[in-house]
Scaffold this active site. Structure first.
Site, short mmCIF file in Angstrom:
data_model
loop_
_atom_site.label_atom_id
_atom_site.label_comp_id
_atom_site.label_asym_id
_atom_site.label_seq_id
_atom_site.Cartn_x
_atom_site.Cartn_y
_atom_site.Cartn_z
N ARG A 171 47.73 9.91 7.80
CA ARG A 171 46.84 9.44 6.71
C ARG A 171 45.42 10.02 6.86
O ARG A 171 44.44 9.36 6.59
CB ARG A 171 46.80 7.90 6.66
CG ARG A 171 48.18 7.27 6.43
CD ARG A 171 48.78 7.66 5.09
NE ARG A 171 50.13 7.13 4.93
CZ ARG A 171 51.24 7.84 5.12
NH1 ARG A 171 51.18 9.11 5.48
NH2 ARG A 171 52.43 7.29 4.94
N SER A 221 51.07 0.56 -0.07
CA SER A 221 51.16 0.11 1.31
C SER A 221 49.75 -0.13 1.85
O SER A 221 48.90 0.76 1.84
CB SER A 221 51.86 1.19 2.14
OG SER A 221 52.03 0.77 3.46
N GLU A 291 45.47 1.10 5.62
CA GLU A 291 45.75 2.44 5.08
C GLU A 291 45.03 2.59 3.75
O GLU A 291 44.55 3.67 3.41
CB GLU A 291 47.26 2.58 4.88
CG GLU A 291 47.69 3.85 4.19
CD GLU A 291 49.20 3.96 4.08
OE1 GLU A 291 49.68 4.32 3.00
OE2 GLU A 291 49.89 3.68 5.07
#
Length: 298
Positions: A171, A221, A291
């Protein structure tokens, strides 16, 4: 000095004091001081140079899918580049502008019998956001397919970065470090069987629909995967599914998602996030990192 961006850039669609809840996937977020919708690289460059000259904050929010904008909104200028959404095929390469959706890009690859982007068939973000955060799903990551990306630095300078220079991690990409704006990405794919590609994309989308709360507003998410664990399982095992603050709730369908069930605010979302982090840390000793990108004023 009072700046009026609407007068300054009459050829660009710019709104003043615009609620960002109209654009985010969570349907939450305060107002942008200024919100611009550039449609080409030249317009982005004009705006970038203007904010630098006038010492104005600049934020790019892409498709606003994996994002929480705090209720205080965002100072300065916000760019949404969804008007820059052209996708073209050059041999085995698919070249997509930053505002193109990842989903549409995977469909173009499929239609040209090119394999390598199936994993992203259901990722709702933009290409710019996908490169920025190395978006991934079902074992695939953006870094596996990107050959290069064209970015604009805060100075207005344009650079082309190779896959290596993008320094992809979990990420993460170097675009986060140099505060650049992704303008375009080139995906290096391989010839494949269109029916097989379609079948794989359909299967992943079916899995996504079965497991994820796609019927409700969410930011996707919420937490990164902690080493050795799955965030959703930790949240589920902590008994937090259904936990609600205001209008935001830990999804009863997938514990890794927080959904907007009743006119939730960004503050509601953040309250749920902090509660989940606290309980999981206390119960399992695991620190959950977000995230989702959280930006804006309190």
């Amino acid at each position: 000095m009072v700046v009026n961006l609407i007068q300054e850039f009459s050829q660009i669609n710019i709104k003043k004091q615009e609620p960002l809840s109209k654009y985010t996937f969570t349907h939450t977020g305060g107002k942008a001081d200024w919100l611009a919708f550039p449609e080409n690289v030249e317009q982005v460059q004009q705006l970038v140079k203007f904010v630098k000259k006038n010492d104005m904050p600049l934020t790019v929010i892409g498709n606003a899918s994996n994002l929480i904008v705090r209720d205080g909104g965002i100072a300065g200028l916000v760019l949404i580049v969804t008007g820059m959404n052209q996708i073209k095929v050059e041999g085995n390469n698919v070249v997509a502008q930053a505002g193109a959706t990842y989903i549409k890009t995977t469909q173009v690859a499929r239609d040209h019998s090119l394999t390598g982007l199936e994993f992203a068939a259901g990722i709702p973000g933009s290409i710019g956001g996908a490169v920025f955060m190395n978006a991934g799903a079902y074992g695939g990551e953006t870094k596996f397919a990107v050959k290069s990306a064209t970015i604009m630095l805060p100075t207005g300078e344009i650079q082309e970065l190779t896959n290596e220079e993008l320094d992809f991690g979990y990420r993460h990409s170097s675009v986060q470090d140099n505060h650049g704006i992704v303008l375009e990405a080139t995906f290096e794919l391989k010839p494949g069987d269109k029916e097989e590609i379609t079948a794989q994309m359909d299967e992943l989308n079916a899995r996504r629909a079965a497991k994820q709360p796609l019927e409700l507003p969410s930011c996707g998410s919420v937490f990164k995967r902690p080493t050795g664990y799955f965030a959703g399982k930790l949240i589920h095992d902590a008994g937090l599914q259904g936990y609600t603050s205001g209008g935001a709730q830990v999804s009863k369908k997938h514990a890794g998602f927080i959904v907007n069930i009743d006119n939730g605010t960004a503050t509601d979302y953040l309250n749920v996030i902090h509660h989940v982090q606290e309980v999981v840390k206390n119960k399992f000793g695991v620190s959950l990192e977000t995230e989702v990108r959280i930006i804006g004023r309190d």
